[in-house]
Structures are given as structure tokens and as C-alpha cells.
Design a protein around this motif. Sequence first.
Motif, PDB file in Angstrom:
ATOM      1  N   ARG A 192       0.878  -1.305   0.124  1.00 26.22           N
ATOM      2  CA  ARG A 192      -0.124  -0.050   0.067  1.00 26.22           C
ATOM      3  C   ARG A 192       0.908   1.105   0.077  1.00 26.22           C
ATOM      4  NH1 ARG A 192      -4.357  -0.287   2.830  1.00 26.22           N
ATOM      5  NH2 ARG A 192      -4.365  -2.216   3.403  1.00 26.22           N
ATOM      6  N   THR A 204      14.103  -6.729   4.869  1.00 26.03           N
ATOM      7  CA  THR A 204      13.071  -6.043   5.971  1.00 26.03           C
ATOM      8  C   THR A 204      13.115  -4.578   5.753  1.00 26.03           C
ATOM      9  OG1 THR A 204      15.047  -5.892   7.342  1.00 26.03           O
ATOM     10  CG2 THR A 204      13.228  -7.938   7.796  1.00 26.03           C
ATOM     11  N   SER A 207      10.906  -1.352   3.290  1.00 28.59           N
ATOM     12  CA  SER A 207       9.524  -0.957   3.587  1.00 28.59           C
ATOM     13  C   SER A 207       8.558  -2.232   3.024  1.00 28.59           C
ATOM     14  CB  SER A 207       9.068   0.344   2.491  1.00 28.59           C
ATOM     15  OG  SER A 207      10.062   1.269   2.813  1.00 28.59           O
ATOM     16  N   THR A 208       9.115  -2.985   1.951  1.00 29.20           N
ATOM     17  CA  THR A 208       8.513  -3.772   1.393  1.00 29.20           C
ATOM     18  C   THR A 208       8.285  -4.921   2.419  1.00 29.20           C
ATOM     19  OG1 THR A 208       9.085  -3.124  -1.026  1.00 29.20           O
ATOM     20  CG2 THR A 208       8.009  -5.430  -0.636  1.00 29.20           C
ATOM     21  N   GLN A 213       6.062  -4.525   5.137  1.00 29.30           N
ATOM     22  CA  GLN A 213       4.534  -4.387   4.707  1.00 29.30           C
ATOM     23  C   GLN A 213       4.130  -5.879   4.571  1.00 29.30           C
ATOM     24  OE1 GLN A 213       3.967  -1.931   1.334  1.00 29.30           O
ATOM     25  NE2 GLN A 213       3.183  -0.455   2.461  1.00 29.30           N
ATOM     26  N   ARG A 271      18.833  -8.918   7.417  1.00 33.56           N
ATOM     27  CA  ARG A 271      20.181  -8.461   7.444  1.00 33.56           C
ATOM     28  C   ARG A 271      20.519  -7.163   8.091  1.00 33.56           C
ATOM     29  NH1 ARG A 271      23.615  -7.747   1.667  1.00 33.56           N
ATOM     30  NH2 ARG A 271      22.361  -5.883   1.728  1.00 33.56           N
ATOM     31  N   THR A 272      19.517  -5.941   8.129  1.00 26.81           N
ATOM     32  CA  THR A 272      19.807  -4.709   8.969  1.00 26.81           C
ATOM     33  C   THR A 272      18.355  -4.663   9.192  1.00 26.81           C
ATOM     34  OG1 THR A 272      21.449  -3.910   7.112  1.00 26.81           O
ATOM     35  CG2 THR A 272      20.552  -2.385   8.669  1.00 26.81           C
ATOM     36  N   LYS A 291      18.046   5.430   5.969  1.00 18.91           N
ATOM     37  CA  LYS A 291      17.354   4.555   5.054  1.00 18.91           C
ATOM     38  C   LYS A 291      15.962   4.752   4.995  1.00 18.91           C
ATOM     39  CE  LYS A 291      19.861   0.138   5.840  1.00 18.91           C
ATOM     40  NZ  LYS A 291      19.895  -0.785   4.701  1.00 18.91           N
ATOM     41  N   ARG A 292      15.498   4.466   3.787  1.00 16.46           N
ATOM     42  CA  ARG A 292      13.701   5.005   3.523  1.00 16.46           C
ATOM     43  C   ARG A 292      12.900   4.667   4.731  1.00 16.46           C
ATOM     44  NH1 ARG A 292       8.872   4.919   2.557  1.00 16.46           N
ATOM     45  NH2 ARG A 292       8.053   5.777   0.407  1.00 16.46           N
ATOM     46  N   TRP A 307      19.662   1.855  -0.613  1.00 15.97           N
ATOM     47  CA  TRP A 307      19.660   2.256  -1.940  1.00 15.97           C
ATOM     48  C   TRP A 307      19.824   3.484  -2.355  1.00 15.97           C
ATOM     49  CZ3 TRP A 307      15.565   5.096  -3.530  1.00 15.97           C
ATOM     50  CH2 TRP A 307      14.467   5.299  -2.741  1.00 15.97           C
TER      51      TRP A 307
HETATM   52  O1  N01 Z   1      13.758  -2.715  -0.777  1.00 14.58           O
HETATM   53  P1  N01 Z   1      14.922  -2.108   0.259  1.00 14.58           P
HETATM   54  P2  N01 Z   1      12.018  -2.425  -0.492  1.00 14.58           P
HETATM   55  N1  N01 Z   1      21.136 -10.307   1.364  1.00 14.58           N
HETATM   56  O2  N01 Z   1      16.145  -1.881  -0.511  1.00 14.58           O
HETATM   57  C1  N01 Z   1      17.843  -6.590   2.180  1.00 14.58           C
HETATM   58  C2  N01 Z   1       9.736   1.828  -1.962  1.00 14.58           C
HETATM   59  N2  N01 Z   1       8.397   1.200  -1.292  1.00 14.58           N
HETATM   60  O3  N01 Z   1      11.666  -2.961  -1.579  1.00 14.58           O
HETATM   61  O4  N01 Z   1      19.072  -3.326   4.654  1.00 14.58           O
HETATM   62  C3  N01 Z   1      20.160 -10.163   2.346  1.00 14.58           C
HETATM   63  O5  N01 Z   1      14.531  -1.043   1.166  1.00 14.58           O
HETATM   64  C4  N01 Z   1      18.374  -5.331   2.694  1.00 14.58           C
HETATM   65  O6  N01 Z   1      18.889  -5.613   3.793  1.00 14.58           O
HETATM   66  P3  N01 Z   1      19.946  -4.228   3.910  1.00 14.58           P
HETATM   67  C5  N01 Z   1      10.430   2.718  -0.759  1.00 14.58           C
HETATM   68  O7  N01 Z   1      10.830   3.969  -1.288  1.00 14.58           O
HETATM   69  C6  N01 Z   1       7.631   2.191  -0.659  1.00 14.58           C
HETATM   70  O8  N01 Z   1      11.687  -2.778   0.791  1.00 14.58           O
HETATM   71  O9  N01 Z   1      20.702  -4.033   2.750  1.00 14.58           O
HETATM   72  N3  N01 Z   1      19.402  -9.232   2.448  1.00 14.58           N
HETATM   73  C7  N01 Z   1      16.853  -4.816   3.166  1.00 14.58           C
HETATM   74  O10 N01 Z   1      16.310  -5.447   4.319  1.00 14.58           O
HETATM   75  C8  N01 Z   1      11.415   1.816  -0.516  1.00 14.58           C
HETATM   76  O11 N01 Z   1      12.419   2.196   0.526  1.00 14.58           O
HETATM   77  C9  N01 Z   1       6.345   1.440  -0.201  1.00 14.58           C
HETATM   78  O12 N01 Z   1      21.007  -4.888   4.827  1.00 14.58           O
HETATM   79  C10 N01 Z   1      19.526  -8.490   1.432  1.00 14.58           C
HETATM   80  C11 N01 Z   1      15.910  -5.514   1.852  1.00 14.58           C
HETATM   81  O13 N01 Z   1      16.648  -6.500   1.447  1.00 14.58           O
HETATM   82  C12 N01 Z   1      11.878   1.086  -1.746  1.00 14.58           C
HETATM   83  O14 N01 Z   1      10.552   0.955  -2.440  1.00 14.58           O
HETATM   84  C13 N01 Z   1       6.333  -0.079   0.073  1.00 14.58           C
HETATM   85  C14 N01 Z   1      20.138  -8.762   0.515  1.00 14.58           C
HETATM   86  C15 N01 Z   1      15.753  -4.524   0.819  1.00 14.58           C
HETATM   87  O15 N01 Z   1      15.050  -3.349   1.202  1.00 14.58           O
HETATM   88  C16 N01 Z   1      12.367  -0.080  -1.528  1.00 14.58           C
HETATM   89  O16 N01 Z   1      12.057  -0.960  -0.669  1.00 14.58           O
HETATM   90  C17 N01 Z   1       7.455  -0.534  -0.614  1.00 14.58           C
HETATM   91  C18 N01 Z   1      21.249  -9.565   0.329  1.00 14.58           C
HETATM   92  N4  N01 Z   1      22.104  -9.926  -0.595  1.00 14.58           N
HETATM   93  C19 N01 Z   1       8.423   0.118  -0.998  1.00 14.58           C
HETATM   94  N5  N01 Z   1      20.128  -7.607  -0.648  1.00 14.58           N
HETATM   95  C20 N01 Z   1       5.268   2.561   0.424  1.00 14.58           C
HETATM   96  O17 N01 Z   1       4.932   3.387  -0.413  1.00 14.58           O
HETATM   97  C21 N01 Z   1      19.201  -6.726   0.069  1.00 14.58           C
HETATM   98  N6  N01 Z   1      18.688  -7.292   1.136  1.00 14.58           N
HETATM   99  C22 N01 Z   1       4.876   2.142   1.434  1.00 14.58           C
END
Ligand code: N01
Length: 565
Positions: A69, A199, A201-202, A205, A222-223, A345-346, A510
Amino acid sequence: MHAMPMTKTQLGGSRDSSPEFVDVLVVGMGFAGMYILYCLRERGLTARAFEAGGDVGGTWYWNRYPGCRVDVDSVQYSYNFSEELTREWQWTEKFASQPELLRYAIHVADRFDLRRDAKFDTRVISAEFDEETNFWTLRTDKGDVASAPYCIMAIGSLSTPYKPPFLGIEDFRGEWYHTGAWPHEEVDFSGKRVGIIGTGSTGIQAIPVVAAEAEHLTVFQRTPQYTTPARNRPMAPGEQRQFNAHRTEWHDEVRSTFSAMTGFPMPTRTIHEDTPEERRTYLEKRWEEGGMPQAMLAAYKDVRVEVEANTAVADFVRDKIRDIVKDPDVAGRLCPPKDLPIGSKRPPIDTDYYETFNRDNVALVDIKRAPIERVTAGGIKTANAEYELDAIIFATGFDAMTGSLLAIDIRTSHGASLKDAWSDGPDTYLGLMVAGLPNLFMINGPGSPSVKANMIITIEHHADWILDLIDHLAAEDFNRVEATERAQTDWVEHAREVAEATLMPVADSWYVGANVPGKKRVYMPYFGGFDRYRKLCDEIAADGYRGFVLSRAETTDTASSAAAE
Ligand code: N01
């Protein structure tokens, strides 16, 4: 109608050899591409849009994962260009879910007949600017060829999913999914042992929703992230009508805010002006109110820039985690480390994220301590243990802001290419253009506020600004615009200084490209505020488009001369 030099338009498009000529090419039919098509039609200009997805919606077309969402108030995450559209659309929740957002996109496309100028299931693979003819030519994976003097990349900031190349994924016997490319069919996790990696934003949720359905959920973290309560709720009767009654005033107001959003108290004082007791009471109030991520970060003026202020808010959230999560060991693992500033982080918002770790069917695995070694036939093997799984969800994010642009071979006939221009990071002027690539525009490109603001407002701003520039070129009998190297260098330097004066670039996020191995570390969004950015864009335009060279290219193109006859 505009006085723009018209080109030959073959409506209906082309395959292979015979190119289609239009006034403006558009890549992407998310919220940006749709708005641009609408505006171009209003201006009497012809357009061809290509979209890799099967329909409109962009982010909301691809991200169909459970729990998806928006985290900007729905009424603020809505177009502003049509009073009728505003009047007739009713959001059902404060933060609309993905299905509702997609329905909105589809409604807009239907209502304004926007699909007429777009081709779906068609991915642009190259874009070449011919210096002699002054035409951009797009080529697609389906063999389409389309040309126009101007090309607008409206391909989204988070549209290239990133999946880490874990060993053994091809051996996995179960199903695996990436949240950013979720299947269209219903995915049923009931009775299944599910693992989720990520863990952000995605993940935040998806985790509570998947946990409620699956037999068991293992979260590979991871974080740890800081997240605050969304307090999502149904729209109250009359709430939207009331908002819309003041929409014009709101629209003026929101465009003068840092994040292009309103709805939470703006910070009026620094954290040092409050005693520890007052801070606690005030942060507690903000936590209870919840809402958009900025609500918590904007509690005090100095949270984003000063370590002590940031730590105080971060400590408050860590205390909340320890209050909510019953198992102290799990709570400890969910607490973000002291050296991770909140907001760097976002920042996500959530519904019952921390509470989910009190469920019996949820386990938390710390993969910083014991990294994933490989995917096996039966699940995931870390340095410590093997986890049996029926399904794996990759919530591992995106090759953000540059991934989708660089996936297209963008070049000029004189040998300049986007890939070369960005070999040392994504340099742009205002996030709108790249020096050396004339007549090519980006919506929400790196170096613009983009992901640091309400994207609907920034989309509308960028599209309006670009189309005003195209109008201006036509009115002055110009047909070419290019950012100067000097203006670009100055802008990149300014954007870097602004970001480095804050705590934002500290995290491996990112935003700085740290999630994609080998990506150059640069804080990509402009963090000077949407209000300041918009004012600058206005001043630059009023100053004869300072930093851009506007010119008339004498072309040798037969198509445009044919059209001019
Ligand atoms: O991606 P992210 P997202 N091994 O990059 C982990 C938008 N959005 O899809 O933090 C293990 O934030 C990574 O770990 P770490 C919003 O702008 C908006 O969640 O790098 N783990 C992290 O925990 C958002 O910021 C909404 O250590 C690995 C996760 O994967 C952006 O999209 C909702 C790994 C990635 O988190 C992206 O969000 C959803 C590895 N090799 C998204 N590589 C809304 O509007 C990555 N990770 C509400």
C-alpha cells in the motif's frame, strides 16, 4: 495547437522497418507517463508511449505482494489536473492498498482514453539521438521503431527489481517470488512454510500479512529497520469531500513544503529546546498519531541533521520495539544498531510489524551474524543452520533510480552514451537532463527530489516544467535543448553538499546505491527540499532556462521536411 515544428505521424504504430514519427516519445505508463500523455494531448501534440507492463499503473502494476500500500495519504497521492476526476474518485482508506491504487490508474486511463497512444507488454531496449536529423529513435523488444524530436523517460525510480544472486536458487523445489514482480494470480501461502528475505519498506508491509496466512514464516533480516505505526483506517464519511473543497489551497501549500506532503505538524523547535521528559511526551504523541513516515522524523527540526537529536528519536523507537516484542532476544535483534541514523534508510510505516514477532509461527534469523550461504532444494542454508521452506519471497528491493535508465542503451549518433556519462555516478542537471544528451528528459531522475517527496506532486511538477520548456522552444523556433556541462557539475556539487550536511548518506541504503554490488556510492535524490527545488526550477526557467543551451538545429531529415510541406 502549438507552433511546434510538426513531424509526420503514422497513427497505429509500426513494426520493424517503417518508423512511426510523433512529436514526443514517452517511456513508461505509470503515473508519470499517463499524466504526460494527458498533457501532450491537451497541447495538441502527438505521442507514442511504450510500457513493459501489460497495463498502466507502473509501481502499482508490478508490486502486487501481500500488504502492499502507499504511505502518503491517498487524497494527497492523487492527480490534481482534473476537477471531475477529483470529484468522482473516492478512496476507501487513508493509505490505499495496491489493488485500489491500480484501480485508480485504470480508471484514469479509461476516463481520458490514455491507452490509445501507448503500447503495452513492450520494453524499450534502445534510444538513439541522431545529431543530423534531431530525432530520438526508440527501438523495442517487439520490433517497434518510433522517432520524435523529444523523448521523456517516465520509467520510475524503483522499477528494476534487485534479486541477490544466491547460489542454488535453480535447485529450489518450492516456489520463489520477488515482491517487485509479483504474479498476477493469487498466491496462497496457507499451510506453507515461507521464508522472506529483506526487511525494507516492502518486507515490513508483507511480513504481517504473510505471517497471518502461512503455516510458518521465517524472516531473514540483514539490517533491522526503524518503522513507525501507519495507523491506517477507513476514510471517514465526508473526509475526502472536505479535503477536496480546499484542494486548490492545499495544492499551493503542498508545493511549498519540503516533502510535497502535508498532514503532520511541521517541526517548530530543535530537540534541545525540550527537556528529556518533554521529548518523551511529545514523541509518544507523534507515535500514537502515526501516519506518514515524515510525521516521526519531522518531530524536531534537527532529527535529520544532528547526531544527538537523531539518536534521541532512534532510542525512542528502540524502546518501543522492546516494549512491543515480548522475547527480549528477538526484540534485541529487531533493534537497529546505534550507528544507523533513523531516516537514513527510507523510513517505512507499518501495521503490526513488531507485533508480528510475538506470533508463534514467526521466526527471525539474523543473516548479518550468519549470512545466507545458498538456497538448497529444500530451503535456505545460512552459516549456522538450514531452514526448510516451501516458498521464498525476495523482498530485496531495486536497482534504484538508475537501473531502469541504464537498462536501455541510450546514446547519440556522435558517440555519447548514458552509460559513459554515468560511469562515475548519475550526474544530471536538476535531475531533468544529462549533458551531452539533447532533448532527452527524465521524470524524477537522480538529482531531483523524487523519492524524497510525494511522487505524484513531483511527477506533475516535472511534466509541467518539461512541457513548458518544449512549448518555449517551439515559440522561439528552437528545436534543441541541452544541459551544459558547467550547470550539471555545479548542480551535482550543490546536491552533494546538501546531502552531506545531513545524516542521510550515512546508511548503506539504495539511496546511495549500496544495495547493488559494484554500484557507485552517490546519494542520488536531491535532499534540498521540494519547495526549494521547485523555486529554483522556476527561477531557471524565468532566467531563459539558465544552464541549458537552446538552439535551432538545421536538420537533414526527410520525414520532418515532408511533414513541414
Ligand atoms: O527494498 P529495500 P524495498 N542479502 O532496498 C535486504 C519503496 N516502497 O523493496 O538493509 C540479504 O529498502 C536489505 O538488507 P539491508 C520505498 O521507497 C514504498 O523494501 O541492505 N538481504 C533490506 O532489508 C522503499 O524504500 C512503499 O542490509 C538483502 C531489503 O532486502 C523502496 O520502495 C512500500 C540482500 C531491501 O530493502 C524499496 O523498498 C514498499 C542480500 N544480498 C516499497 N540484498 C510504500 O509506499 C538486499 N537485502 C509504503
